[in-house]
Design a protein around this motif. Structure first.
Motif, short mmCIF file in Angstrom:
data_model
loop_
_atom_site.label_atom_id
_atom_site.label_comp_id
_atom_site.label_asym_id
_atom_site.label_seq_id
_atom_site.Cartn_x
_atom_site.Cartn_y
_atom_site.Cartn_z
N GLN A 65 12.88 7.31 -21.19
CA GLN A 65 14.16 6.59 -20.87
C GLN A 65 13.53 5.60 -20.25
OE1 GLN A 65 16.48 8.12 -22.44
NE2 GLN A 65 15.81 9.61 -23.06
N ASP A 66 12.65 5.50 -19.39
CA ASP A 66 12.51 4.30 -19.01
C ASP A 66 11.83 2.69 -19.76
OD1 ASP A 66 12.11 5.62 -16.50
OD2 ASP A 66 9.61 5.37 -16.63
N GLY A 67 11.35 3.07 -21.45
CA GLY A 67 11.01 2.19 -22.16
C GLY A 67 12.28 2.18 -22.96
N LEU A 68 13.63 2.78 -22.70
CA LEU A 68 14.88 2.46 -24.10
C LEU A 68 15.33 1.35 -22.41
CD1 LEU A 68 16.08 6.29 -25.06
CD2 LEU A 68 14.72 4.04 -26.77
N ILE A 69 15.57 2.32 -21.16
CA ILE A 69 16.09 0.70 -20.79
C ILE A 69 15.19 -0.58 -20.47
CG2 ILE A 69 16.34 0.41 -17.41
CD1 ILE A 69 16.95 3.85 -18.35
N ALA A 70 13.96 -0.50 -20.91
CA ALA A 70 13.03 -1.68 -20.57
C ALA A 70 14.00 -2.49 -22.08
CB ALA A 70 11.41 -1.21 -20.53
N ILE A 71 13.67 -2.18 -23.14
CA ILE A 71 14.72 -2.63 -24.29
C ILE A 71 16.24 -3.22 -23.93
CG2 ILE A 71 15.44 -2.03 -27.05
CD1 ILE A 71 12.78 0.48 -26.82
N ARG A 72 16.75 -2.67 -23.04
CA ARG A 72 17.97 -3.33 -23.02
C ARG A 72 17.41 -3.79 -22.00
NH1 ARG A 72 21.19 3.15 -22.43
NH2 ARG A 72 21.69 2.54 -24.65
N TRP A 73 16.76 -3.74 -20.84
CA TRP A 73 16.66 -5.37 -19.74
C TRP A 73 16.27 -6.60 -20.26
CZ3 TRP A 73 19.61 -5.57 -15.73
CH2 TRP A 73 19.18 -4.14 -14.84
N ALA A 74 15.41 -6.45 -21.77
CA ALA A 74 14.92 -7.40 -22.84
C ALA A 74 16.29 -8.02 -23.55
CB ALA A 74 13.47 -6.48 -23.18
N SER A 75 17.07 -7.33 -23.70
CA SER A 75 18.47 -7.75 -25.20
C SER A 75 18.39 -8.35 -23.67
CB SER A 75 18.87 -6.29 -25.30
OG SER A 75 18.33 -5.89 -26.33
N PHE A 76 19.29 -7.91 -22.98
CA PHE A 76 19.74 -8.76 -21.54
C PHE A 76 19.70 -10.11 -21.69
CE2 PHE A 76 22.44 -4.84 -20.87
CZ PHE A 76 24.27 -5.13 -21.70
N ASP A 77 18.13 -9.84 -21.40
CA ASP A 77 17.24 -11.44 -21.19
C ASP A 77 17.27 -12.67 -22.19
OD1 ASP A 77 16.35 -10.63 -18.24
OD2 ASP A 77 14.74 -9.63 -18.82
N GLN A 78 17.05 -11.96 -23.70
CA GLN A 78 17.23 -12.38 -24.71
C GLN A 78 19.05 -12.98 -25.00
OE1 GLN A 78 15.46 -14.09 -26.35
NE2 GLN A 78 13.39 -12.95 -25.66
#
Length: 137
Positions: A65-78
């Motif tokens: 779940q940490d990895g999935l959240i990290a993907i979302r954070w990266a998406s928001f940064d992009q």
């Protein structure tokens, strides 16, 4: 240090708690972690139980779940950096934003009315006339 969990020594490298959590966040399957470290599932499960006091499957499920959240954070940064990505996401999540809701309702009513009163051509397509040939049963 007494509170520090011991590393799991494998044939290829050592598995630390930090490395295990990084691999889990990368969505690695247990088999991939086993091959990366060079150990057996039995040893990995025992290490996980000793380190976290939880089963391997339960810990991987949580850590992923940490990895999935990290993907979302990266998406928001992009999203913050790219107008193209903003437009794509806007269209994906808010496709009808700004449209008059009556438009869709009126279109649905027109479609329903058309289905209730088909034209002759549509009736012929739905129920083609069958030619009866001579001859009885």
């Amino acid at each position: 240090m007494p509170g520090e969990p011991a590393a799991l020594r494998g044939l290829r490298r050592e598995l630390t708690k930090e490395l295990f959590e990084e691999l889990g966040a990368l969505q690695c399957a247990p088999e991939e972690i086993l091959g990366y470290i060079g150990t057996t599932e039995k040893k990995l499960a025992a290490w996980c139980r000793k380190t976290y006091r939880r089963p391997l499957e339960e810990m991987l499920r949580m850590i992923r779940q940490d990895g999935l959240i990290a993907i979302r954070w990266a998406s928001f940064d992009q999203l913050k950096k790219s107008a193209t990505v903003i437009s794509q996401q806007y269209n994906r999540f808010l496709p009808d934003a700004g449209k008059d809701p009556r438009e869709n309702a009126e279109a649905a009513i027109r479609t329903l009315n058309a289905a209730m009163a088909p034209t002759r051509e549509e009736m012929r397509e739905l129920f083609p006339e069958t030619e009866q040939e001579g001859g009885g049963a």
